[in-house]
Design a protein around this motif. Structure first.
Motif: not given
Length: 461
Positions: A147-151, A179-185, A205-218
């Motif tokens: 839900x961040x900038x990459x998303x 953070x949640x940078x996308x439309x929360x709805x 499924x597009x993984x728009x999360x980088x683990x080094x930024x704190x997100x934990x990928x499932x």
């Protein structure tokens, strides 16, 4: 997206190409039937040649940019321009095709005109459909992880379903994102990824999360999705498929090392060299009158020298001297300090503005191609001064030197002219895509796109 000869083509665009080819094929068959009016016709000759004619015309116009979405401030103007260019290019080519197809014994002038009108109607119809209603019959449903900038970047890259042929169904939040940078709805309120994928009928499924930024990928759930038959893409693979570029900000050296592509075998080099020699020889013969007139105009306006020779960095980092028509004043760099050429540069002569806009100043580089210093298609060569500067500031910049530089390139037809470090980064991302995936098919596509860019004046400087 479908990968054909190492290049990605949007599936919805291929559907449009096939549909238009069939429409034109049926139109030609109808014109033949009306022309002969029940007379004897060898349909075993007519049907395959009509299909070949239809495919050739549609592929030609596809390469001219008719099937690319025209969005933004100049979308209507761009769409109209592409239609006009497609018609101007297609009509003479179509008449030429008529001469080689086995139709002479019955194809009257009236039939040829009828087919030309039908061709124009199909092209106009495609432009209108692209502008308003174009969609894919099998548009994949996409779920974005993050839900961040990459998303946000991924969503913007996809744009509307009409543009990308892909439908974003929502965003899946992962634990640890700041953070949640996308439309929360549009953020899905769920915990089970695989169940969400099943319920929403997600295809990718597009993984728009980088683990080094704190997100934990499932990771386990992503593996379950892949086993279930859902395509899972990381950021690097996504940008390569959708935008035709290898993004620096999402790139890791391991992806370059272990991924496919970047093959530079002797067989590939031999085929490319044969292609360069044949295509550049034909181009040189066709361009000789234009080059002669250009040389005369340069001499009349600003005297000698006619040509401009400058050191550039080529294959393997070796320096060679590129040849161009001189488009700037003779004292353009009288202080000896290299400078970027910029849009509206006051150092450019009147003739220079015209030949730059039409890319005529690049034609003498055909001699560099014949000498083997350059290729027709490849990354544009830069001056040693700027290469040293860019290599220090931009990661992986030296990778572009593992192939011969080109007179034109993937970056030149996909990105407008620019003269800064930021522009160099953008162009490098397209150059890396080309280095990774270059084939004769991609080279041919770039040459067709170059014709479109020259005719429309896109990116002229």
């Amino acid at each position: 997206m479908l990968k054909i000869f190492s290049h990605y083509f949007p599936s919805h665009v291929l559907q449009q190409v096939v549909f238009d080819a069939l429409v034109l094929f049926m139109a030609v068959i109808f014109a033949v039937a009306v022309q002969v009016r029940g007379g004897a016709v060898d349909w075993r000759v007519i049907v395959p040649s009509a299909l070949l004619f239809a495919i050739a015309m549609i592929l030609l116009n596809s390469a001219m940019g008719l099937y690319r979405p025209a969005e933004g401030e100049w979308s209507t103007r761009t769409a109209i321009g592409r239609v006009l260019i497609s018609i101007v290019v297609s009509i003479p080519v179509a008449f030429g095709v008529f001469l080689v197809l086995p139709w002479n014994y019955f194809a009257s002038e009236a039939m040829q005109i009828s087919v030309m009108l039908l061709l124009g109607l199909v092209l106009l119809m495609r432009a209108v459909i692209n502008r308003h209603w174009a969609t894919s019959m099998f548009a994949p449903r996409v779920l974005i992880i993050g839900t961040g900038a990459d998303a946000v970047t991924v969503e913007r890259s996809l744009g509307s379903p009409r543009r990308s042929g892909m439908e974003v169904v929502g965003f899946y939040a992962v634990e640890g994102e700041d953070s949640v940078d996308v439309d929360r709805g549009r953020v899905l309120d769920c915990k089970d990824l695989l169940q969400t994928v099943r319920q929403l009928r997600v295809n990718e499924v597009i993984v728009a999360v980088r683990e080094r930024r704190g997100g934990v990928l499932p990771i386990r759930e992503l593996l379950d999705c892949k086993v279930w038959g859902v395509r899972v893409l990381d950021l690097s693979s996504f940008f390569e498929r959708v935008q035709g570029q290898v993004r620096i900000d999402s790139l890791k050296a391991s992806w370059l090392i272990y991924g496919d592509g970047f093959r530079q075998g002797l067989a590939r080099a031999f085929v490319k060299r044969c292609f360069d020699l044949a295509a550049s020889s034909i181009l040189l013969l066709a361009a000789l009158p234009v080059m002669a007139v250009t040389a005369l105009l340069i001499a009349l306006e600003d005297g000698a020298p006619i040509f401009y020779r400058q050191e550039r960095v080529g294959l393997g980092g070796r320096v060679f001297r590129v040849i161009k028509f001189r488009s700037m004043r003779r004292d353009a760099e009288k202080d000896g300090k290299p400078r970027w050429a910029v849009s509206g540069d006051d150092r450019v002569t009147r003739v220079g503005r015209v030949i730059r806009k039409l890319r005529i100043d690049e034609l003498p580089q055909i001699f560099n191609v014949l000498k083997g210093e350059m290729s027709l298609v490849g990354p544009r060569p830069e001056r040693p001064f700027f290469v040293d500067q860019l290599a220090q500031e931009i990661p992986f910049y030296a990778v572009r030197h593992c192939v011969k530089p080109g007179v034109t390139g993937w970056a030149q037809v996909r990105y407008q002219y620019g003269a800064s470090v930021d522009d160099a980064v953008q162009k490098l991302q397209y150059d890396l895509y080309y280095v990774k995936n270059h084939t004769i098919v991609l080279d041919t596509l770039v040459l067709f796109e170059t014709v479109r860019v020259v005719l429309t004046g896109e990116g002229a400087h």
